[in-house]
Design an enzyme around this catalytic site. Structure first.
Site, PDB file in Angstrom:
ATOM      1  CD  GLU A  32      35.515  41.106  37.662  1.00  0.00           C
ATOM      2  OE1 GLU A  32      34.808  40.484  38.507  1.00  0.00           O
ATOM      3  OE2 GLU A  32      36.619  41.191  38.664  1.00  0.00           O
ATOM      4  CG  HIS A  75      40.358  39.460  39.699  1.00  0.00           C
ATOM      5  ND1 HIS A  75      39.881  37.763  39.349  1.00  0.00           N
ATOM      6  CD2 HIS A  75      39.160  39.869  39.836  1.00  0.00           C
ATOM      7  CE1 HIS A  75      38.122  38.012  40.116  1.00  0.00           C
ATOM      8  NE2 HIS A  75      38.658  39.915  40.400  1.00  0.00           N
ATOM      9  NE  ARG A 131      37.612  38.323  51.227  1.00  0.00           N
ATOM     10  CZ  ARG A 131      36.467  38.557  51.901  1.00  0.00           C
ATOM     11  NH1 ARG A 131      36.163  37.363  53.116  1.00  0.00           N
ATOM     12  NH2 ARG A 131      35.961  39.065  52.003  1.00  0.00           N
ATOM     13  CG  HIS A 140      35.091  36.444  40.023  1.00  0.00           C
ATOM     14  ND1 HIS A 140      34.344  36.240  41.307  1.00  0.00           N
ATOM     15  CD2 HIS A 140      35.841  37.131  39.441  1.00  0.00           C
ATOM     16  CE1 HIS A 140      34.617  37.895  41.525  1.00  0.00           C
ATOM     17  NE2 HIS A 140      35.361  38.609  41.048  1.00  0.00           N
TER      18      HIS A 140
END
Ligand code: ZN
Length: 310
Positions: A115, A172, A192, A97
């Site tokens: 996150e 991740h 992605r 991200h």
């Protein structure tokens, strides 16, 4: 004092999802490919509806826009956090991200995404991807070009109760066989990097290699937050992370304990056991918001929950 805010989750069907949001937590889910339950969310792609009380039927984004006093009059266009339960029956793609600055510039002013994950359950010998092995951007580009994915990604063993902070720029992926509570910035921006060469409807899903290379931090940096433990009458608490966007504390109550809600808001996510909060049932998988000025609250039972907020 405002009342507790309960929300109806929004469920997301995805190729890698399963049925554990039903079998573990009893939620009515749309299918056996339900990968995510957005438990506390005001994001436009899944805006939770309030399920009881004075604001029943309104969405969390409506509450944020019209009753900011319930959130301590915090500033900001959108409710800042999002809580999900993720049921990964199969591997999720390897992803990364952006941070706020990159997302604002390249994604129409969207928020970046920081996150964190708490492992609610996993099958024996489960694994997870956190980090990568390229020392420099050049090495990263070369490994991606050569498709040396298994050399690039860091696959780690996974256990129930593990906690991971995923800062922007961290490679991740949640892998099959795990059920995870995710607390994150309210953003849906994901790049992605690799999808295990899988096909969806006969075609590979789109990759975002250039943006991934832009935002991946080289070398990988381990999260070095030192967990802080405290305890009091009837409870033990562990501050798992405090970052610029949220803090997350794991609280275990044995018997009875009294707490104070003196933050702009607190989100409660029950992760184990059963009990009550001010007389209302708390069980595994249940989430709620305590608004600003809620004051003291009493938790009774043998129950473990996360308290998170900004
Ligand atoms: Zn992610």
């Amino acid at each position: 004092m405002g009342e507790m805010i309960f929300l109806n989750p929004v469920f997301k069907e995805v190729i890698w999802g399963g049925n554990k949001l039903h079998t573990m937590f009893g939620y009515d889910i749309p299918s056996d490919h339900t990968g995510e339950g957005w438990m506390i969310s005001a994001h436009k792609n899944g805006d939770c509806v309030i399920s009881s009380g004075a604001f029943e039927g309104k969405t969390l984004s409506w509450l944020w826009d019209n009753h900011r006093e319930l959130f301590g009059n915090l500033e900001g266009e959108v409710f800042p956090l999002l809580v999900k339960i993720i049921d990964a029956k199969q591997h999720l793609s390897i992803q990364v991200h952006p941070d706020d600055a990159y997302a604002a510039e390249k994604e129409n002013g969207a928020l970046g995404k920081t996150e964190c994950w708490y492992v609610l359950d996993c099958e024996p010998d489960s694994t997870i991807v956190v980090g990568h092995n390229a020392k420099t951007k050049e090495e990263l580009k070369q490994m991606i070009e050569d498709k040396r994915w298994m050399d690039l990604i860091r696959i780690r063993p996974l256990h129930k109760g593990d906690f991971f902070q995923i800062n922007p720029g961290t490679v991740h992926a949640i892998r099959g066989g795990s059920v995870i509570l995710e607390i994150q910035q309210s953003s849906d921006i994901t790049y992605r990097l690799y999808d295990y060469d899988r096909l969806q409807n006969g075609k590979p899903r789109e990759l975002h290699l250039e943006k991934s290379i832009d935002v991946i931090r080289c070398p990988h940096q381990e999260n070095d937050f030192a967990v802080q433990k405290t305890s009091g009458d009837g409870f033990e608490a562990e501050l798992l992370v405090r970052c610029p966007f949220y803090s997350v504390t794991k609280v275990t109550v044995t018997g009875k304990a009294v707490f104070e809600q003196n933050e702009p808001f607190q989100m409660i996510s029950t992760i184990d056991g059963e009990g009550t909060i001010d007389g209302v049932s708390l069980k595994k998988g249940m989430n709620l918001i305590l608004p600003a000025g809620y004051g003291t609250y009493e938790v009774e039972g043998n129950v473990t929950f996360m308290v998170s907020g900004v």
